[in-house]
Design an enzyme around this catalytic site. Structure first.
Site, PDB file in Angstrom:
ATOM      1  N   HIS A 344      26.104  -1.895  -0.261  1.00  0.00           N
ATOM      2  CA  HIS A 344      25.422  -1.937   0.846  1.00  0.00           C
ATOM      3  C   HIS A 344      25.846  -1.564   2.360  1.00  0.00           C
ATOM      4  CE1 HIS A 344      21.765  -3.730  -1.003  1.00  0.00           C
ATOM      5  NE2 HIS A 344      22.502  -4.005  -1.938  1.00  0.00           N
ATOM      6  N   LYS A 535      17.381  -7.896  14.436  1.00  0.00           N
ATOM      7  CA  LYS A 535      18.313  -7.833  13.226  1.00  0.00           C
ATOM      8  C   LYS A 535      19.587  -8.753  13.739  1.00  0.00           C
ATOM      9  CE  LYS A 535      18.156  -3.333  14.110  1.00  0.00           C
ATOM     10  NZ  LYS A 535      17.978  -2.405  12.985  1.00  0.00           N
ATOM     11  N   ARG A 536      20.511  -8.981  12.620  1.00  0.00           N
ATOM     12  CA  ARG A 536      21.631  -9.477  12.894  1.00  0.00           C
ATOM     13  C   ARG A 536      22.489  -9.028  14.120  1.00  0.00           C
ATOM     14  NH1 ARG A 536      25.969  -8.695   9.720  1.00  0.00           N
ATOM     15  NH2 ARG A 536      25.236  -6.829   8.648  1.00  0.00           N
ATOM     16  N   LYS A 541      25.343  -2.318  15.472  1.00  0.00           N
ATOM     17  CA  LYS A 541      23.935  -2.154  15.612  1.00  0.00           C
ATOM     18  C   LYS A 541      23.417  -1.829  17.009  1.00  0.00           C
ATOM     19  CE  LYS A 541      22.869  -5.301  11.574  1.00  0.00           C
ATOM     20  NZ  LYS A 541      22.192  -4.526  10.680  1.00  0.00           N
ATOM     21  N   THR A 641      16.207  -2.016   6.947  1.00  0.00           N
ATOM     22  CA  THR A 641      14.690  -2.159   6.380  1.00  0.00           C
ATOM     23  C   THR A 641      13.602  -2.965   7.325  1.00  0.00           C
ATOM     24  OG1 THR A 641      15.550  -4.316   5.676  1.00  0.00           O
ATOM     25  CG2 THR A 641      15.304  -2.566   3.950  1.00  0.00           C
ATOM     26  N   LYS A 645       9.712  -1.964   8.150  1.00  0.00           N
ATOM     27  CA  LYS A 645       8.545  -2.889   8.332  1.00  0.00           C
ATOM     28  C   LYS A 645       7.808  -2.416   9.633  1.00  0.00           C
ATOM     29  CE  LYS A 645      11.700  -6.079   6.162  1.00  0.00           C
ATOM     30  NZ  LYS A 645      12.605  -7.097   6.295  1.00  0.00           N
TER      31      LYS A 645
HETATM   32  C1  GFP Z   1      22.756  -4.369   4.692  1.00  0.00           C
HETATM   33  C2  GFP Z   1      22.969  -3.058   5.221  1.00  0.00           C
HETATM   34  C3  GFP Z   1      21.438  -2.735   5.779  1.00  0.00           C
HETATM   35  C4  GFP Z   1      20.783  -2.462   4.523  1.00  0.00           C
HETATM   36  C5  GFP Z   1      20.661  -3.755   3.793  1.00  0.00           C
HETATM   37  C6  GFP Z   1      19.986  -3.766   2.528  1.00  0.00           C
HETATM   38  O1  GFP Z   1      22.187  -5.267   5.591  1.00  0.00           O
HETATM   39  O2  GFP Z   1      21.879  -1.226   6.272  1.00  0.00           O
HETATM   40  O3  GFP Z   1      19.416  -2.067   4.923  1.00  0.00           O
HETATM   41  O4  GFP Z   1      21.982  -4.274   3.477  1.00  0.00           O
HETATM   42  O5  GFP Z   1      20.314  -2.445   1.755  1.00  0.00           O
HETATM   43  F1  GFP Z   1      23.725  -3.127   6.328  1.00  0.00           F
HETATM   44  P1  GFP Z   1      22.557  -6.628   6.389  1.00  0.00           P
HETATM   45  O6  GFP Z   1      22.803  -7.512   5.192  1.00  0.00           O
HETATM   46  O7  GFP Z   1      24.086  -6.119   6.773  1.00  0.00           O
HETATM   47  O8  GFP Z   1      21.733  -6.881   7.426  1.00  0.00           O
END
Ligand code: GFP
Length: 807
Positions: A344, A535-536, A541, A641, A645
């Site tokens: 990921h 987002k985080r 980001k 994601t 959404k």
């Molecule tokens: C991580 C990645 C994202 C990805 C998600 C799900 O997310 O780009 O969409 O995994 O695959 F960074 P975070 O847990 O870091 O938010």
């Protein structure tokens, strides 16, 4: 508000009402006069649970009697969000539940607000795991989710004048009506010479419109003995419970991301803990169905959700060899035929590597197995690639040097039959960069499956007015077959439809405005452009780039420029030990304080930081977004994601060519997407020539003015030092290339302003975003996993339970 004369309940509502009354007595042991709102919430949940239990029991029966091939999804995180409304929508009982509540003088909204959220995840990764569970059930795929039942989920965030403050999240404090403890399914795990017991807690995951309810099985840690009698008798009470306390720490708390240095020992212990329990559970299932252990890979496909469960490779080998007496070669073919791995992130800090010493202390047998796997792996490489010791060193499972480490991502790749990334660009970069050597060795092992989100939670539950409009316009099929949204395309130019579309969007924005007022005290204008980044908080980001843009906007408005009104909304948590991320929050909060009261703004700019971003809050935010900020440094966001959404709910994206943004843009069309910034390739070229932000900044008077304003203490009550670390970083190394993209970001933002002024065109673009987002359903992702990786087929479940449905 309760209506004075409630409308009569529909029959299913009547059944729910009766079940609620029954549970008030039999589960909560109260009379109506003493019942609290929370009691009523529990009663409604239990009434709904009674209904879905028939699906759950029938599903387990069907899977057991048919010996079905099963996908198991191992994840350290499941960011589930509240269950009640999702289950009501899946059962088609939302209206009935509302009527039942009304008959009791309550509202469904009150009940939903009462539900604590199981925040067992940090962000995208954990939320993806939750979407995937729901899609597996909806697609009627036999599946089990395995993870940890953290007693405390991701911390609660409050926002004060100094930015983020954290407190624990005791989500289980008042019980959890959705889970069932299964003490009969508990397993011992040996960690550092001590045994810890993992006890199963099961939660049903209901499919939408089907009779399938799969299981999410989360492990809770217990000591084998409540306390040590000898110490107790000797009066040493602390020592008597020491092991108990130590053991239970294992499932106490979810670790925030980006805190790798802290609690390494506990993290590795958590990983082996849940992985070992899960694998032992699979052996138990195998045994109970009379299937020989050598058939493990035919019964189970095990998906590792990121690197956290990578120890599964060594643990499955250990269980096969040491416990079940299988020889090495057979064990290795079973293991590699069973396991597959999803990566990921490309960020180096998230690719775990554990010091050998720690590993040896905690998991000596697993380490021995890893050494043996490595020795055999390197032997084959030496034959295939003679005279290339550097290649072997790069591929080895062990990182050499003064502090030798086990590379968990390498273990996952070597032990898996398939490795996938989560968006096309990410999967390509995995092959070209992070796993380039592995891709040379096993080119066919790597593939891509682009992420998706469940339309049930993220449209049907989150945005009922939009769901109703869609049902009316194109029928109800979209909820299971999201591609059906295509049928909206011709309506994008239909004036009547656009008016209704606008109405739905206004409702969502008004709802969010009310939440903003409640949570922050700030009044916002629902007719302004809602520009959202939730987002985080992480430098890649680039929330700080969005913040700079807001400061620039502030300066332009003060200088008399005429810009359309905007409400810029941020939300997200910063890992408590990530100082720069917390400083970014502090900056946004400081900006909000000044900008929101500056009379010169005249309502044309508002800045909001919504505290404690969560699934629940996300459900209110996503439907109300006009502009979705997806502005990560190209090549760094694996997929995203939230981008899906927002677009699904009719937002337009301003974004870089990163992660799934690329695929979103391809589908919604470049006319309906505001693109800016350097590509990953361009940034790589810039990096090769030596990047410095100064030349970019020197040519950009507005950016300089914005940075100077921040540095002057304007947003920090005159404190000129507070934001120094952030500004100095931006002006010296700028690791996330903010300065290189800032000018083009401004250009794209100007395009947004012009587009917004043409309301008709904006609405049309909004409809086209929704219409063309069908691809981003997690049903599509899961179908791909099932067909291409797991080879797991659907098994429809029929109502066959001997236990009658209470409805
Ligand atoms: C991580 C990645 C994202 C990805 C998600 C799900 O997310 O780009 O969409 O995994 O695959 F960074 P975070 O847990 O870091 O938010």
């Amino acid at each position: 508000m309760a209506s004075p004369t409630p409308a009569p309940c529909p029959p299913k509502g009547q059944a729910l009402l009766e079940a609620m009354r029954r549970h008030l007595f039999s589960s909560q042991a109260k009379s109506a006069s003493l019942a609290t709102i929370h009691d009523h919430y529990v009663c409604l949940s239990l009434a709904v649970r009674d209904i879905l239990l028939t699906s759950w029991v029938d599903t387990a029966d069907t899977y057991t009697s048919q010996h079905v091939r099963t996908a198991t999804y191992m994840s350290a995180e499941f960011l589930l969000g509240p269950h009640l409304e999702n289950n009501l929508v899946s059962l088609g009982l939302r209206e009935e539940a509302a009527a039942a509540c009304e008959a009791l003088g309550l509202t469904l909204e009150e009940m939903l607000a009462e539900e604590p959220e199981p925040g067992l995840g940090n962000g995208g990764l954990g939320r993806l795991a939750a979407c995937f569970q729901e899609s597996m059930a909806t697609l009627e795929l036999p599946a089990i989710g395995y993870g940890i039942r953290y007693e405390f989920g991701i911390f609660r965030q409050q926002i004060g004048p100094n930015g983020q403050m954290e407190s624990t999240d005791p989500w289980l404090a008042r019980g959890n009506p959705w889970e069932v403890i299964r003490p009969e399914w508990s397993y011992p795990v040996l960690i550092g010479g001590q045994t810890v017991i993992g006890v199963a807690y099961d939660t049903p995951i209901l499919g939408y419109g089907v009779h399938t309810a799969n299981t999410l099985r989360l492990w809770s840690a217990q000591a084998p003995d409540a306390f040590d009698f000898a110490s107790f008798n000797a009066g040493d009470y602390t020592r008597a419970v020491l092991h108990k306390v130590q053991s239970e720490t294992l499932s106490k708390v979810l670790y925030p991301n980006d805190e790798l240095e802290q609690g390494k020992r506990l993290r590795l212990s958590q990983q082996i803990f849940f992985v070992s329990c899960s694998l032992q559970d699979m052996f138990r299932i195998l045994g109970s169905q009379g299937i020989p252990v050598t058939e493990f890979h035919r019964k189970f496909a095990v998906q590792l959700n990121d690197t956290h469960p990578a120890i599964a490779v060594a643990e499955l080998m250990r269980l096969l060899i040491d416990v079940h007496g299988v020889d090495w070669d057979t064990a290795w073919s079973i293991t590699t035929a069973t396991i597959s791995y999803t990566n990921h992130t490309l960020l180096p800090e998230a690719l775990e590597a554990w010091g050998l010493e720690l590993f040896q202390q905690l998991l000596p047998r697993q380490l021995q197995i890893i050494f043996e796997i490595n020795a055999r792996f390197l032997r084959t490489l030496r034959i295939r690639f003679p005279g290339q010791p550097e290649l072997l060193e790069r591929l080895s499972l062990i990182e050499e040097g003064p502090h030798r480490k086990v590379r968990m991502a390498h273990l996952a790749v070597v032990g898996s039959h398939t490795v996938n990334g989560v968006a096309e660009l990410h999967s390509r970069l995995l092959k070209e960069n992070l796993f380039a050597d592995f891709a040379r060795v096993w080119p066919d092992r790597f593939t891509n499956i682009t992420n998706g989100v469940t339309p049930r939670r993220w449209l049907a539950v989150a945005n009922p007015p939009l769901a109703a409009l869609l049902n009316d316009a194109i029928g109800t099929d979209w909820c299971r077959h999201l591609d059906q949204l295509r049928k909206l395309e011709p309506l994008a130019t239909d004036a009547g439809f656009l008016e209704r579309w606008q109405g739905v969007r206004e409702q969502a924005k008004e709802r969010l405005a009310a939440t903003i007022r409640q949570d922050t005290g700030v009044l916002v204008d629902p007719s302004s452009l809602f520009d959202v980044q939730v987002k985080r908080i992480h430098e890649y980001k680039r929330q700080h780039m969005a913040a700079l843009q807001v400061v620039e906007r502030y300066l332009r408005l003060r200088a008399g420029e005429d810009l359309p009104p905007r409400t810029v909304i941020f939300g997200g948590k910063a890992a408590p030990g990530y100082a720069m991320a917390k400083l970014i929050i502090r900056l946004i909060v400081g900006m909000a304080e000044i900008i929101n009261i500056d009379p010169a703004m005249d309502g044309r700019l508002r800045v909001i930081f919504l505290p404690n971003f969560s699934v629940k809050l996300g459900q209110k935010i996503y439907p109300a977004v006009d502009l979705s900020e997806q502005i990560s440094t190209a090549g760094m966001e694996a997929s995203g994601t939230g981008n899906m959404k927002m677009s699904l709910n009719g937002a337009l994206t301003i974004g870089t060519l990163d992660g799934a943004n690329i695929e979103i843009r391809e589908r919604v069309g470049d006319d309906n997407f505001f693109l800016f910034g350097h590509t990953a390739e361009q940034l790589a070229a810039i990096n090769r020539n030596g990047y410095h932000p100064m030349p970019w900044l020197e040519n950009d008077a507005l950016a300089k003015e914005a940075i100077d304003l921040i540095g002057s203490g304007h947003f920090s009550e005159g404190d000129r030092d507070l934001f120094h670390p952030l500004l100095a970083n931006l002006c010296s190394s700028d690791p996330f290339r903010v300065m290189a993209d800032l000018g083009d970001y401004r250009r794209a933002q100007n395009e947004v302003d012009s587009a917004w002024c043409d309301a008709g065109r904006w609405s049309m673009m909004s409809v086209l975003n929704t219409a063309r987002c069908g691809f981003f359903s997690s049903d599509r992702s899961i179908q791909e996993y099932a067909d291409r990786i797991w080879k797991v087929a659907p098994v429809p479940v029929n109502a066959c339970s001997v236990i009658p449905s209470p409805s």
